[in-house]
Design a protein around this motif. Sequence first.
Motif, PDB file in Angstrom:
ATOM      1  N   LEU A  32       0.845  -1.187   0.000  1.00 41.06           N
ATOM      2  CA  LEU A  32       0.000   0.000   0.000  1.00 41.06           C
ATOM      3  C   LEU A  32       0.880   1.236   0.000  1.00 41.06           C
ATOM      4  N   ARG A  33       0.630   2.137  -0.928  1.00 39.77           N
ATOM      5  CA  ARG A  33       1.364   3.403  -0.980  1.00 39.77           C
ATOM      6  C   ARG A  33       0.492   4.504  -0.382  1.00 39.77           C
ATOM      7  N   VAL A  34       1.034   5.224   0.591  1.00 40.67           N
ATOM      8  CA  VAL A  34       0.359   6.370   1.197  1.00 40.67           C
ATOM      9  C   VAL A  34       0.971   7.624   0.588  1.00 40.67           C
ATOM     10  N   GLU A  35       0.118   8.448  -0.038  1.00 41.96           N
ATOM     11  CA  GLU A  35       0.573   9.661  -0.699  1.00 41.96           C
ATOM     12  C   GLU A  35      -0.045  10.884  -0.039  1.00 41.96           C
ATOM     13  N   ALA A  36       0.429  12.042  -0.424  1.00 44.72           N
ATOM     14  CA  ALA A  36      -0.152  13.281   0.082  1.00 44.72           C
ATOM     15  C   ALA A  36      -1.583  13.449  -0.406  1.00 44.72           C
ATOM     16  N   PHE A  37      -1.951  12.778  -1.513  1.00 44.98           N
ATOM     17  CA  PHE A  37      -3.258  12.989  -2.133  1.00 44.98           C
ATOM     18  C   PHE A  37      -4.183  11.778  -1.993  1.00 44.98           C
ATOM     19  N   GLY A  38      -3.748  10.716  -1.322  1.00 46.81           N
ATOM     20  CA  GLY A  38      -4.602   9.541  -1.185  1.00 46.81           C
ATOM     21  C   GLY A  38      -3.776   8.277  -1.054  1.00 46.81           C
ATOM     22  N   TYR A  39      -4.352   7.167  -1.528  1.00 49.32           N
ATOM     23  CA  TYR A  39      -3.713   5.868  -1.372  1.00 49.32           C
ATOM     24  C   TYR A  39      -3.719   5.122  -2.715  1.00 49.32           C
ATOM     25  N   ARG A  40      -2.703   4.301  -2.912  1.00 49.48           N
ATOM     26  CA  ARG A  40      -2.609   3.437  -4.089  1.00 49.48           C
ATOM     27  C   ARG A  40      -2.077   2.078  -3.651  1.00 49.48           C
ATOM     28  N   TYR A  41      -2.346   1.066  -4.471  1.00 46.04           N
ATOM     29  CA  TYR A  41      -1.780  -0.252  -4.193  1.00 46.04           C
ATOM     30  C   TYR A  41      -0.995  -0.739  -5.407  1.00 46.04           C
ATOM     31  N   LEU A  42       0.004  -1.530  -5.141  1.00 44.48           N
ATOM     32  CA  LEU A  42       0.832  -2.092  -6.197  1.00 44.48           C
ATOM     33  C   LEU A  42       0.048  -3.164  -6.946  1.00 44.48           C
ATOM     34  N   GLY A  43      -0.060  -2.996  -8.273  1.00 41.46           N
ATOM     35  CA  GLY A  43      -0.751  -3.993  -9.083  1.00 41.46           C
ATOM     36  C   GLY A  43       0.058  -5.283  -9.186  1.00 41.46           C
ATOM     37  N   GLY A  44      -0.631  -6.351  -9.453  1.00 44.80           N
ATOM     38  CA  GLY A  44       0.028  -7.656  -9.493  1.00 44.80           C
ATOM     39  C   GLY A  44       0.526  -8.068 -10.852  1.00 44.80           C
ATOM     40  N   HIS A  45       0.300  -7.253 -11.877  1.00 45.05           N
ATOM     41  CA  HIS A  45       0.657  -7.665 -13.245  1.00 45.05           C
ATOM     42  C   HIS A  45       1.431  -6.555 -13.939  1.00 45.05           C
ATOM     43  N   SER A  46       2.385  -5.976 -13.214  1.00 46.96           N
ATOM     44  CA  SER A  46       3.128  -4.858 -13.776  1.00 46.96           C
ATOM     45  C   SER A  46       4.610  -5.206 -13.836  1.00 46.96           C
ATOM     46  N   HIS A  47       5.478  -4.291 -13.434  1.00 47.61           N
ATOM     47  CA  HIS A  47       6.910  -4.468 -13.601  1.00 47.61           C
ATOM     48  C   HIS A  47       7.629  -4.166 -12.297  1.00 47.61           C
ATOM     49  N   SER A  48       8.945  -4.263 -12.328  1.00 47.59           N
ATOM     50  CA  SER A  48       9.799  -3.933 -11.186  1.00 47.59           C
ATOM     51  C   SER A  48       9.377  -4.696  -9.941  1.00 47.59           C
ATOM     52  N   ILE A  49       9.038  -3.987  -8.856  1.00 51.43           N
ATOM     53  CA  ILE A  49       8.741  -4.637  -7.593  1.00 51.43           C
ATOM     54  C   ILE A  49       7.502  -5.526  -7.694  1.00 51.43           C
ATOM     55  N   SER A  50       6.575  -5.177  -8.586  1.00 52.46           N
ATOM     56  CA  SER A  50       5.400  -6.012  -8.805  1.00 52.46           C
ATOM     57  C   SER A  50       5.805  -7.383  -9.349  1.00 52.46           C
TER      58      SER A  50
END
Length: 546
Positions: free
Chosen positions: A414-432
């Motif tokens: 889970l990414r906490v940002e100044a503008f809200g929240y996002r989650y790492l997708g499971g079908h992408s690149h790098s850390i995913s």
Amino acid sequence: MSDTMKWIAQWKSMKSLTSGWISVGEQYYISNHSFLLIVDGKTSCKINGQKVYVSYGDLLAIEENSTVEMLEEASLDLNGWHIQFEVFASLDEGQQVEKGEWRPAPGNHLTYQKKQLTGRALSDLIQYVNEMHTMGNGSSWMQKQHLLYELLYLHHQAQLEQSAEPEAGILRTIDFMQEHYEQIITRKQLAEIAGISPWHYSRKFNERYGKPPLDYLAHYRIYRAQEALVRTTATVQEIAQKTGFEDANYFSRRFKQITGVAPKSYQQTLSQRRIIALSPICAEVMIHLGIVPYAVVAIPTMLHSHQGDLFHAHNVKLLEIPQYGADMESIRTAEPELIIGNPWTEEIESKLRSISPVLTGLPMGVELVLHRLAVWLQREEQASRLERQMENEIHHAHQLLESIIRRSSTVMLLRVEAFGYRYLGGHSHSISRLLYGQLGLALPQALEKGKAWFNLCSLDLLMQANPDYLFVEKRKMQHFSADENLKKLRESPQWNSLRAVKNNCVYEVDTTLWVDGHGITGQKKILDEIVSCLTNSDVGEHNNPD
């Protein structure tokens, strides 16, 4: 609308771009005059059929009844605000008004205008908008009108800057040379485009760029030829023709005059060239391949310690830039013979390509970057050894996590940002790819639809995901803090209901390592952190962010 006519603008609405604007093919109808203020990320789109690249700091003024079509998946967490307004014209000295016309780019056919905001002015503006967004309906009419007129003022400044450009004709010829360098171009033709006499044009051009226009063109052509020699298998004759040289022998002589070597020998000399890497990952991979760049473009606050130590040990110069910024003068002053990496925007790439050859188009993910650079720099053998080393590290981590993988325990970032929240997708690149592909850890089923790298996440979606293990990244940004949203997250009823929270399986991760530092050395550090957290989760909450 005439500048002499009295007119007023009235606020209509403000919405966050995070409610959409991130998927390729999506179309948005802009019914009212609008400003788009981009505060994070980048993407490309079409505004009424005109292709536009947008990125952090861009302020776009868009005419009413316009259509915006997204051309690519918004990358690097596109975020910003869409502010709509109306314009009214005063018809007489009395109170009579009617809906007025407003053109964002008067004097041409464009229905939009883009201005790049920088520095403190940008930071203050974003902070003001963010505060208003947080207040929601609590914002007063005066605050809304103040913001609107501040945006109109910045937009008006952009118009004045463009109309006051004393060398606009010279700049038009630069654009023409870059777009048509493969064609026959004469000084007379360029002077006509600039709208001045050939003699005056040559003098003004030389004053600005330090060389005659046709010499500038020759260097630009040779830069493009250098790129082609590295990136393609085309012959010298083919490259000569494609870069505007009718005579292959003259091309070879001019090439050697500028680069010091014959075209056929150029690629073998890359390791001795003065190279600037446009990202720490690019520079790190190059060093592991045995080629030390002269300098690396880096954001000091986003540079992980292991990368800083590596660059210091190899005497790699740091060209420091602000987040999402570019210091073209420092790059130009460094006098690079080759630039490698992905420029932030197309405009920056265009400027870089006038300084030296640019090898760009690197894919996302350390393994793919390693492979591409190894081919360009003729270091395939070294790359193979590094790939085997990384595969062995992943295999070892996979063995240590075997019981967790076998139980299909779910893992979420889970990414906490100044503008809200996002989650790492499971079908992408790098850390995913590392977490869910190579290690085989399980993504919560509720998050399977997220195709982007980092996807929007509400607290309700977080509750639906309810992971067994939760990694939390408090995102680092130069002008913003995620502390307030992290506090809201931890005080929410959804947070205390999460399985990972109840079982003390929440772990803080660092943006500078997991996102920006995921290179060859960084991957080993990330793997060690994953194994340490997940195999020791029974000893209590580890690095729980506060």
